[in-house]
Design a protein around this motif. Structure first.
Motif, PDB file in Angstrom:
ATOM      1  N   ASN A 167      33.018   3.375 -44.938  1.00 43.43           N
ATOM      2  CA  ASN A 167      33.053   2.260 -45.839  1.00 43.43           C
ATOM      3  C   ASN A 167      34.456   2.511 -46.842  1.00 43.43           C
ATOM      4  O   ASN A 167      34.994   3.650 -46.687  1.00 43.43           O
ATOM      5  CB  ASN A 167      32.067   2.092 -46.392  1.00 43.43           C
ATOM      6  CG  ASN A 167      32.089   0.609 -47.126  1.00 43.43           C
ATOM      7  OD1 ASN A 167      32.808  -0.281 -47.006  1.00 43.43           O
ATOM      8  ND2 ASN A 167      30.729   0.202 -47.650  1.00 43.43           N
ATOM      9  N   SER A 168      34.810   1.700 -47.634  1.00 45.21           N
ATOM     10  CA  SER A 168      35.867   1.816 -48.452  1.00 45.21           C
ATOM     11  C   SER A 168      35.008   1.881 -49.873  1.00 45.21           C
ATOM     12  O   SER A 168      34.437   1.433 -50.270  1.00 45.21           O
ATOM     13  CB  SER A 168      36.627   0.450 -48.534  1.00 45.21           C
ATOM     14  OG  SER A 168      37.442   0.247 -47.323  1.00 45.21           O
ATOM     15  N   GLY A 169      35.817   3.247 -50.753  1.00 48.04           N
ATOM     16  CA  GLY A 169      34.921   3.392 -51.902  1.00 48.04           C
ATOM     17  C   GLY A 169      35.662   2.416 -53.153  1.00 48.04           C
ATOM     18  O   GLY A 169      36.549   1.417 -52.844  1.00 48.04           O
ATOM     19  N   PRO A 170      35.178   2.712 -54.210  1.00 48.96           N
ATOM     20  CA  PRO A 170      35.400   1.927 -55.436  1.00 48.96           C
ATOM     21  C   PRO A 170      37.099   1.811 -55.708  1.00 48.96           C
ATOM     22  O   PRO A 170      37.679   0.854 -56.199  1.00 48.96           O
ATOM     23  CB  PRO A 170      34.637   2.286 -56.524  1.00 48.96           C
ATOM     24  CG  PRO A 170      34.234   3.732 -56.174  1.00 48.96           C
ATOM     25  CD  PRO A 170      34.279   3.652 -54.635  1.00 48.96           C
ATOM     26  N   ASP A 171      37.635   2.891 -55.410  1.00 50.19           N
ATOM     27  CA  ASP A 171      39.137   2.883 -55.843  1.00 50.19           C
ATOM     28  C   ASP A 171      40.040   2.696 -54.661  1.00 50.19           C
ATOM     29  O   ASP A 171      41.156   2.362 -54.632  1.00 50.19           O
ATOM     30  CB  ASP A 171      39.522   4.474 -56.187  1.00 50.19           C
ATOM     31  CG  ASP A 171      39.092   4.933 -57.379  1.00 50.19           C
ATOM     32  OD1 ASP A 171      38.731   4.026 -58.126  1.00 50.19           O
ATOM     33  OD2 ASP A 171      38.504   6.091 -57.502  1.00 50.19           O
ATOM     34  N   HIS A 172      39.293   2.271 -53.625  1.00 49.37           N
ATOM     35  CA  HIS A 172      40.109   1.622 -52.381  1.00 49.37           C
ATOM     36  C   HIS A 172      40.616   0.286 -52.823  1.00 49.37           C
ATOM     37  O   HIS A 172      40.003  -0.656 -53.302  1.00 49.37           O
ATOM     38  CB  HIS A 172      39.257   1.624 -51.092  1.00 49.37           C
ATOM     39  CG  HIS A 172      40.000   1.472 -49.821  1.00 49.37           C
ATOM     40  ND1 HIS A 172      40.500   0.602 -49.456  1.00 49.37           N
ATOM     41  CD2 HIS A 172      39.990   2.354 -48.992  1.00 49.37           C
ATOM     42  CE1 HIS A 172      41.103   0.571 -48.265  1.00 49.37           C
ATOM     43  NE2 HIS A 172      40.808   1.761 -47.792  1.00 49.37           N
TER      44      HIS A 172
END
Length: 191
Positions: free
Chosen positions: A24-29
């Motif tokens: 998945n893509s984290g919060p800073d992505h």
């Protein structure tokens, strides 16, 4: 706001679906930032750790069928391989106006983790919709010649964005305005 509202057409005239890669893509992505800033819809998968290509393809079909508008796909990493595999098998490709493919990984490399072995071989069928592949010159998960060959096989315009690693949260892209410009250009081409 429910998921269908989040997929509403935006300034591109299409619904935008975000397809994160492995884990998945984290919060800073940039994908996560686009979700918050622009209301794009993330396609959630049941298993981000051990992704099964068929399961991910079926989930994309489900989300497309519940989205009433034409769609732009915005894929990162394994999400690019999802687009290629899905487009080669789905009966619903006409719902897609275009795809932005950022940092396609080389899942055929010897050093790929076993979690990704079922993403071999890479599907190289030409995509039936407009596509732009954004590739980094120093992506640790895909050598530049392999990335440009995948883009060519898919019929995607290939845009080299310089040494930006895996074009992820560690790449220092912030909201990635250049990516948004590619998406806008793709929307204009996709009709």
């Amino acid at each position: 706001m429910d998921d269908k509202d989040k997929a509403n057409p935006d300034r591109y005239g299409h619904a935008v679906l975000l397809l994160p890669g492995w884990l998945n893509s984290g919060p800073d992505h940039w994908q996560s930032r686009w979700e918050v800033l622009h209301g794009h819809r993330r396609v959630e998968q049941d298993d981000w750790l051990w992704p099964r290509r068929g399961d991910w393809m079926a989930r994309l079909d489900e989300v497309l069928l519940e989205t009433p508008q034409p769609v732009l796909l915005v894929a990162h990493s394994l999400g690019c391989q999802l687009v290629a595999g899905w487009a080669a098998h789905s009966a619903h490709v006409e719902r897609v106006a275009g795809a932005l493919l950022a940092a396609p990984p080389d899942t055929e490399r010897e050093d790929m983790p076993p979690n990704l072995f079922n993403w071999r071989p890479i599907v190289r069928t030409r995509l039936p919709f407009a596509a732009v592949a954004a590739v980094s010159t120093d992506d640790p998960y895909c050598a530049l010649p392999r990335a440009t060959q995948m883009a060519a096989d898919w019929g995607a315009e290939c845009v080299e964005i310089g040494p930006r690693g895996h074009i992820n949260g560690d790449s220092g892209l912030g909201d990635w305005p250049d990516g948004l410009a590619l998406l806008k250009r793709l929307a204009a081409r996709g009709g």
